[in-house]
Design an enzyme around this catalytic site. Structure first.
Site, PDB file in Angstrom:
ATOM      1  N   GLU A  86      15.628 -44.328  14.326  1.00  0.00           N
ATOM      2  CA  GLU A  86      16.079 -44.274  13.561  1.00  0.00           C
ATOM      3  C   GLU A  86      17.500 -44.979  12.780  1.00  0.00           C
ATOM      4  OE1 GLU A  86      15.307 -41.997  11.429  1.00  0.00           O
ATOM      5  OE2 GLU A  86      13.606 -41.173  12.365  1.00  0.00           O
ATOM      6  N   SER A 468       7.980  25.948  15.389  1.00  0.00           N
ATOM      7  CA  SER A 468       8.685  26.563  15.740  1.00  0.00           C
ATOM      8  C   SER A 468       9.834  25.664  16.037  1.00  0.00           C
ATOM      9  CB  SER A 468       8.758  27.372  17.739  1.00  0.00           C
ATOM     10  OG  SER A 468       7.691  28.405  16.834  1.00  0.00           O
TER      11      SER A 468
END
Length: 818
Positions: A86, A468
């Site tokens: 680059e 219950s």
């Protein structure tokens, strides 16, 4: 000399004009130039990560995948590859490269096309943060000015690190750290030279040059990078030769999830979006630490999934849904065709996708999704008696052909010994939630069998009838209204005529056994329905509701009718666990929470949980006036008595056992628990706790009207076998047991401590009155001071079966109770 003078004059004039033009151009574009000072405090768009309390990554959220790295964490080979490809003069130029600009200009003049941009890494950084990728002269001019500003504010290493963390590299990977994870599933420093070169070649065209979308072009681009490294002297010819011949090894990887826990992580995601907004939550790099630990959460997930499969196998094999070919009329598929089909199948939970290729009398031979050929032995097939209905199963199979044929697509499970077992996608649902009752921290939470199948979180969203499991709260109301655990209530059938509706209400015990007058402790431990109805009548429906609302339940869910005593209220598992925690912590209402702390991208703590903690030693005024203590909603004595009665539901008394007796398998003495089963066995529950952990399990179908049913005994199954109806003890409690076995491992005994204000006296277990006997007919019972019985069994005792004359130690006649 005149020529030289004129030439120098021309040069000076051009220089002045050029300088003047640059200055004019700068001031022309200056209003459009962004302030690059923000780069000194840049906020990279980093995804949110969710961890367990002990630091294991369980999920990641964000549009962009980014793993920021420092310049010191980047391998030198990768830095060399980027620079060679680059910007090989990056450390020498001031942000713009005159040589590159001249080269680009020559290309433009000779070809008329803008083929080379001459962009340095600094200029690319400027473009990535502030500009677009449009090839325009004005954009390039702005890029140059911004690059010069950047160079004046930051060091070269800072610029390079910013560039490498910002750049897009394909497949939603931003930055080189994320690219290493996405393409190779590794950290950047773990990659070899060919892999580093592959990533270094991506900035040119990440969408078309990446090795997943286009391996051929990606390999060519990688070798271009390697050749640039060779030219610049970063690698030797031998290194180039080896690396350029290396195969493409990249494939798509997700985030490096160490431990998946999707239900709790989705709860955290929703909370974070509510706190910070969608963009803030997803892109600011927050690290969220949950209250769950990996150990407990893994145990909860395994317990729930094992229990669901056990239920599913008890009720029989629902058959093969898909045959890829008919073994009698069709030609069998080729292996490549089978694998192509399996590739499209998404495997769920424990289940492995497979296709049966051959069978013999008591074996099946199949191929898995990974291409492995395996044998399913008879031990893994023989359980599969036919499912007929939720309450009927067929005869056990005798040969493999009773179950399936070649061509069958099947689901398999692998046992701990490595053998495969025929399975099926579960139909039943479940949820489990475990809380620290002292702080409200959620220790584990699972909202279903698979988040992939259903994102519906049954632990927090499914309001189901509690059966219950409501009774401990009802009995607490009874204690509040003058009853004691030694109070005698008539366990006898009820037949109530409703003249308005002209129907009779006949609530029944389950099973329909009746013991006549019994103590409240035994009635709760054995979950006597008719006793619960009589208690509600004795307290009053409105008064009962007022008491139940103290446990944090919504008034919309708790209505004043007699069916409330049998668990007609609908609550979520989390709501039940929160209410039960009150008995475990001495009477305080805790607030469940699931986020321990939140850190920003730099590791600073931006939120730390400050739960309302239990303080039993604090005065009532201290608890009421403090923002740090959980409020007291029932007395410490009330909480202890109910927890102690629930302890009897597990450990029983001489001559009988409670409904939760299976918890004795854990070989502890500090546990309290309660089963729950609704009418027609639609919903089943088990809640159990000690002073440090409360866990609630629910099992049922998402279709609220579908029954869990009954089973006949299957000799071919080894675990959790019984004959009869499903129930809280048989259906939900096994998951509770499996989870608590791991959650309690290494935890010292943590019983509920007896508070002051109670007395313990020896009573007769049949009458509830005082006794001097010391055999199994008596026991020590706890009473709130002032409520203990004063009569001995030797004195004349009224006929306890006479509902009009019997008096209890609560001071109420049984007529009032009934």
């Amino acid at each position: 000399m005149a020529f030289i003078k004129n030439f120098l004059r021309f040069i000076i004039i051009c220089t002045i004009l050029g300088t003047f033009a640059v200055v004019i151009l700068y001031f022309y574009v200056k209003p459009e130039l962004p302030s690059v000072a923000v780069l000194k405090d840049v906020q990279l768009q980093t995804p949110m990560q969710v961890f367990t309390k002990d630091g294991q990554l369980i999920n990641q959220f964000g549009e962009k995948k980014r793993i920021p790295v420092t310049i010191d964490q980047i391998p030198q080979d990768f830095l060399n590859a980027i620079l060679a490809t680059e910007d090989n003069r990056f450390y020498d130029h001031p942000g713009i490269d005159p040589i590159g600009i001249v080269r680009s200009a020559i290309v433009l003049i000779t070809t008329g096309e803008k083929k080379q941009g001459a962009s340095t890494i600094t200029m690319q950084t400027a473009r990535n943060f502030f500009l677009t990728r449009e090839k325009a002269y004005m954009r390039k001019i702005k890029e140059i000015f911004i690059a010069l500003h950047i160079e004046s504010l930051m060091t070269k290493d800072e610029i390079l690190a910013l560039y490498l963390n910002k750049i897009e590299l394909g497949h939603r990977a931003f930055g080189v750290g994320a690219a290493a994870q996405v393409y190779y599933g590794k950290d950047l420093e773990q990659l070899n030279l060919p892999q580093l070169a592959m990533i270094a070649g991506l900035p040119k065209a990440p969408s078309s040059l990446n090795p997943i979308s286009n391996p051929t072009r990606a390999k060519h681009r990688r070798n271009v990078v390697l050749s640039r490294m060779l030219v610049e002297g970063y690698i030797s010819q031998a290194q180039f030769d080896d690396a350029s011949k290396a195969p493409i090894t990249a494939k798509k990887h997700g985030a490096e999830i160490e431990f998946s826990s999707p239900y709790i992580s989705e709860m955290i995601r929703a909370d974070m979006v509510a706190r910070f907004g969608l963009d803030g939550a997803y892109n600011n790099g927050y690290k969220v630490y949950a209250t769950i630990t990996a150990k407990n959460q893994a145990a909860a997930q395994k317990a729930l999934m094992d229990n669901i499969h056990n239920y599913d196998h008890r009720h029989g094999f629902r058959g093969v849904n898909i045959y890829l070919w008919n073994s009698e009329t069709d030609t069998a598929w080729q292996r490549n065709e089978i694998l192509s089909y399996l590739e499209s199948v998404n495997e769920i939970g424990y289940l492995k996708a497979a296709v049966v290729e051959q069978i013999d009398e008591q074996n099946a031979y199949a191929v898995l999704k990974n291409g492995n050929s395996i044998t399913i032995p008879w031990d893994g097939l023989k359980w599969a008696r036919p499912y007929i209905s939720h309450s009927r199963q067929g005869k056990p199979p005798e040969t493999t052909s009773d179950i399936l044929y070649p061509g069958a697509f099947v689901w398999l499970q692998q046992n701990q010994d490595g053998q495969y077992k025929l399975s099926q996608m579960p139909d039943v649902s479940s949820a489990i939630v475990s809380i620290n009752p002292q702080t409200g921290a959620i220790e584990s939470l699972v909202g279903g069998y698979s988040f992939e199948l259903s994102q519906y979180n049954r632990a927090t969203q499914a309001k189901r009838q509690v059966g219950s499991n409501i009774k401990p709260f009802l009995y607490s109301a009874a204690i509040e209204h003058g009853y004691s655990l030694g109070s005698i209530i008539n366990d006898a059938p009820i037949n109530s005529w409703n003249s308005a509706q002209r129907i009779a209400w006949r609530p029944e015990n389950s099973p329909p056994n009746y013991d006549g007058p019994i103590r409240m402790r035994r009635a709760l431990a054995q979950s006597k329905n008719v006793v619960a109805v009589r208690l509600l009548r004795g307290i009053g429906a409105r008064e009962t509701v007022d008491h139940l609302l103290k446990f944090g339940f919504s008034p919309e869910d708790i209505k004043p009718h007699e069916a409330l005593s049998l668990g007609a209220a609908s609550l979520t598992p989390l709501e039940v666990a929160r209410g039960m925690a009150t008995f475990a912590n001495g009477g305080h209402l805790i607030e469940p929470y699931f986020i321990d702390r939140i850190e920003d991208a730099e590791g600073n703590i931006v939120y730390k949980s400050q739960p309302l903690v239990v303080c039993n030693q604090c005065s009532a005024e201290e608890v009421r006036d403090s923002f740090h203590y959980a409020p007291r909603v029932i007395s410490e004595q009330n909480a202890f008595l109910i927890a102690d009665a629930m302890n009897t539901a597990i450990y029983g008394e001489p001559g009988w056992v409670g409904t939760g007796w299976r918890a004795k398998d854990l070989k502890r003495n500090d546990l309290s628990g309660k089963t729950g089963t609704t009418n027609d066995i639609v919903d089943t529950w088990f809640s159990g706790f000690n002073s440090q952990v409360i866990t609630t399990v629910w099992v049922g179908f998402d279709d609220a009207g579908k029954r869990l049913g009954r089973v006949s005994y299957n000799n071919n199954l080894s675990r959790n076998q019984f004959a009869g109806g499903e129930s809280g003890a048989r259906t939900a409690q096994p998951a509770w047991l499996d989870y608590m076995r791991e959650a309690l491992r290494g935890m010292p005994s943590a019983p509920i401590e007896q508070p002051e204000g109670l007395v313990s006296v020896r009573i007769d277990r049949k009458s509830g009155l005082l006794t001097k006997k010391t055999d199994n007919s008596s026991r020590f019972e706890y009473f709130i001071k002032g409520t203990a019985p004063t009569q001995y069994t030797q004195q004349e005792v009224p006929n306890l079966f006479d509902p009009y004359t019997t008096t209890t130690d609560s001071g109420k006649t049984t007529e009032e109770l009934f």
